[in-house]
Design a protein around this motif. Structure first.
Motif, PDB file in Angstrom:
ATOM      1  N   MET A  19       0.821  -1.214   0.000  1.00 24.59           N
ATOM      2  CA  MET A  19       0.000   0.000   0.000  1.00 24.59           C
ATOM      3  C   MET A  19       0.855   1.265   0.000  1.00 24.59           C
ATOM      4  N   GLY A  20       2.133   1.131   0.426  1.00 25.40           N
ATOM      5  CA  GLY A  20       2.999   2.307   0.374  1.00 25.40           C
ATOM      6  C   GLY A  20       3.974   2.472   1.514  1.00 25.40           C
ATOM      7  N   ALA A  21       3.909   1.603   2.533  1.00 22.74           N
ATOM      8  CA  ALA A  21       4.896   1.684   3.611  1.00 22.74           C
ATOM      9  C   ALA A  21       6.282   1.351   3.077  1.00 22.74           C
ATOM     10  N   ASP A  22       7.326   1.915   3.699  1.00 21.68           N
ATOM     11  CA  ASP A  22       8.690   1.745   3.197  1.00 21.68           C
ATOM     12  C   ASP A  22       9.373   0.501   3.758  1.00 21.68           C
ATOM     13  N   PRO A  36      -9.434   3.220   1.945  1.00 22.54           N
ATOM     14  CA  PRO A  36      -8.140   2.611   1.604  1.00 22.54           C
ATOM     15  C   PRO A  36      -8.063   2.162   0.151  1.00 22.54           C
ATOM     16  N   ARG A  37      -6.901   2.309  -0.419  1.00 18.96           N
ATOM     17  CA  ARG A  37      -6.667   1.906  -1.803  1.00 18.96           C
ATOM     18  C   ARG A  37      -6.390   0.414  -1.894  1.00 18.96           C
ATOM     19  N   TYR A  38      -6.587  -0.122  -3.098  1.00 14.35           N
ATOM     20  CA  TYR A  38      -6.178  -1.487  -3.373  1.00 14.35           C
ATOM     21  C   TYR A  38      -4.736  -1.454  -3.875  1.00 14.35           C
ATOM     22  N   ALA A  39      -3.920  -2.352  -3.366  1.00 12.02           N
ATOM     23  CA  ALA A  39      -2.522  -2.401  -3.808  1.00 12.02           C
ATOM     24  C   ALA A  39      -2.450  -2.911  -5.241  1.00 12.02           C
ATOM     25  N   SER A  40      -1.698  -2.225  -6.070  1.00  9.59           N
ATOM     26  CA  SER A  40      -1.541  -2.641  -7.466  1.00  9.59           C
ATOM     27  C   SER A  40      -0.579  -3.825  -7.547  1.00  9.59           C
ATOM     28  N   ILE A  49       2.624  -4.808  -5.230  1.00  8.74           N
ATOM     29  CA  ILE A  49       2.667  -6.081  -4.498  1.00  8.74           C
ATOM     30  C   ILE A  49       3.998  -6.779  -4.746  1.00  8.74           C
ATOM     31  N   MET A  50       4.471  -6.729  -5.978  1.00  6.13           N
ATOM     32  CA  MET A  50       5.757  -7.343  -6.315  1.00  6.13           C
ATOM     33  C   MET A  50       6.901  -6.586  -5.646  1.00  6.13           C
ATOM     34  N   LYS A  51       6.817  -5.253  -5.629  1.00  4.33           N
ATOM     35  CA  LYS A  51       7.863  -4.454  -4.988  1.00  4.33           C
ATOM     36  C   LYS A  51       7.910  -4.699  -3.487  1.00  4.33           C
ATOM     37  N   ALA A  52       6.724  -4.960  -2.908  1.00  2.10           N
ATOM     38  CA  ALA A  52       6.647  -5.162  -1.456  1.00  2.10           C
ATOM     39  C   ALA A  52       7.459  -6.368  -1.008  1.00  2.10           C
ATOM     40  N   LYS A  53       7.610  -7.346  -1.884  1.00  2.54           N
ATOM     41  CA  LYS A  53       8.355  -8.554  -1.535  1.00  2.54           C
ATOM     42  C   LYS A  53       9.839  -8.266  -1.307  1.00  2.54           C
ATOM     43  N   LYS A  54      10.318  -7.147  -1.863  1.00  2.00           N
ATOM     44  CA  LYS A  54      11.731  -6.809  -1.745  1.00  2.00           C
ATOM     45  C   LYS A  54      12.001  -5.742  -0.685  1.00  2.00           C
ATOM     46  N   LYS A  55      10.939  -5.192  -0.096  1.00  2.70           N
ATOM     47  CA  LYS A  55      11.133  -4.162   0.921  1.00  2.70           C
ATOM     48  C   LYS A  55      11.582  -4.799   2.236  1.00  2.70           C
ATOM     49  N   PRO A  56      12.348  -4.083   3.051  1.00  3.42           N
ATOM     50  CA  PRO A  56      12.889  -4.646   4.303  1.00  3.42           C
ATOM     51  C   PRO A  56      11.785  -5.010   5.299  1.00  3.42           C
ATOM     52  N   LEU A  57      11.925  -6.190   5.891  1.00  2.19           N
ATOM     53  CA  LEU A  57      11.011  -6.631   6.944  1.00  2.19           C
ATOM     54  C   LEU A  57      11.849  -7.252   8.048  1.00  2.19           C
TER      55      LEU A  57
END
Length: 254
Positions: free
Chosen positions: A83-86, A188-192, A196-204
């Motif tokens: 959704m947009g968190a870093d 709330p927006r729907y994640a594109s 969604i693909m970019k989110a898999k590479k963001k730090p967790l």
């Protein structure tokens, strides 16, 4: 204020579209093979953080999503990232958490991350406790603005329109502060798919309550959980007199 860091709390709950049923042991609701998703009020919190960045641009330097819960809570965090968190922080615990425990965990995360604003849903739809945001503000010693229907940030000041029984109340506070979101704050927006693909590479990052120095053992014990009684079928009456008679003798409301 040169930059604004936002910490957003999200919770994994049984999806709001699922018909909740009590488990056979009568210890809680059935969660096995049941669809889960992000708590709807927390979706609003994430959306508001993203909208603040879209409105203020580089003023919002970072949005950090945090969730306290089991391993699968990472799925909820990935949704927040889409959704947009870093980046995201997962406080992993397999035991059920009470609001005070969650507030203590979030206060420790806030102490480490040093956000200027913490945004939470006003309540989770699984327990409807509506306590975590207020407890977190108390632990941090920060001002709080609950049930927000509009949030405005101007430099180091926060203005929130909140819903109260008598209508709308506008409050102002200095940052850092805690805000809890109500339904009418945003949609709330729907994640594109690309996000969604970019989110898999963001730090967790994953930590434990012990890493944060917080004891999360429950203080309350659930004795028994039962479903509400089934509603009785209605009755058709032939006259007002008959209606009044039944209200007096059967319903005992007159």
């Amino acid at each position: 204020m040169s930059s604004l860091r936002i910490l957003v709390g999200v919770k994994r709950v049984v999806d709001s579209a699922v018909k909740v049923r009590v488990n056979k042991a009568l210890t809680g609701v059935e969660t096995t093979n049941v669809k889960h998703s992000m708590n709807p009020f927390d979706e609003i919190a994430v959306e508001e953080a993203v909208r603040l960045r879209e409105k203020h641009g580089k003023l919002v330097s970072e949005i950090i999503a945090v969730s306290c819960g089991p391993t699968k809570a990472t799925e909820t965090l990935r949704t927040a990232l889409a959704m947009g968190a870093d980046r995201a922080i997962h406080v992993k615990t397999d035991s059920a958490l009470e609001p005070l425990s969650v507030a203590k965990l979030l206060s420790k995360v806030a102490a480490e991350e040093k956000p200027d604003l913490v945004i939470l849903g006003k309540q989770a739809i699984d327990d409807d406790a509506n306590q975590t945001g207020q407890m977190l503000a108390g632990l941090l010693g920060w001002p709080q603005a609950t049930f927000a229907s509009k949030v405005t940030v101007d430099g180091g000041a926060l203005e929130v329109v909140r819903e109260v029984d008598g209508g709308l109340e506008t409050v102002k506070a200095e940052l850092p502060a805690v805000v809890t979101t109500d339904l009418r704050l945003n949609e709330p927006r729907y994640a594109s798919l690309p996000n969604i693909m970019k989110a898999k590479k963001k730090p967790l990052k994953t930590v434990s309550p012990a890493d944060l120095g917080v004891e999360v053992a429950p203080r309350l014990q659930t004795i028994k959980v039962t479903e509400p009684p089934k509603r009785q079928g209605g009755k058709i009456v032939e006259s007002v007199d008959e209606l009044l008679s039944k209200l007096r003798t059967e319903a005992n409301v007159l």
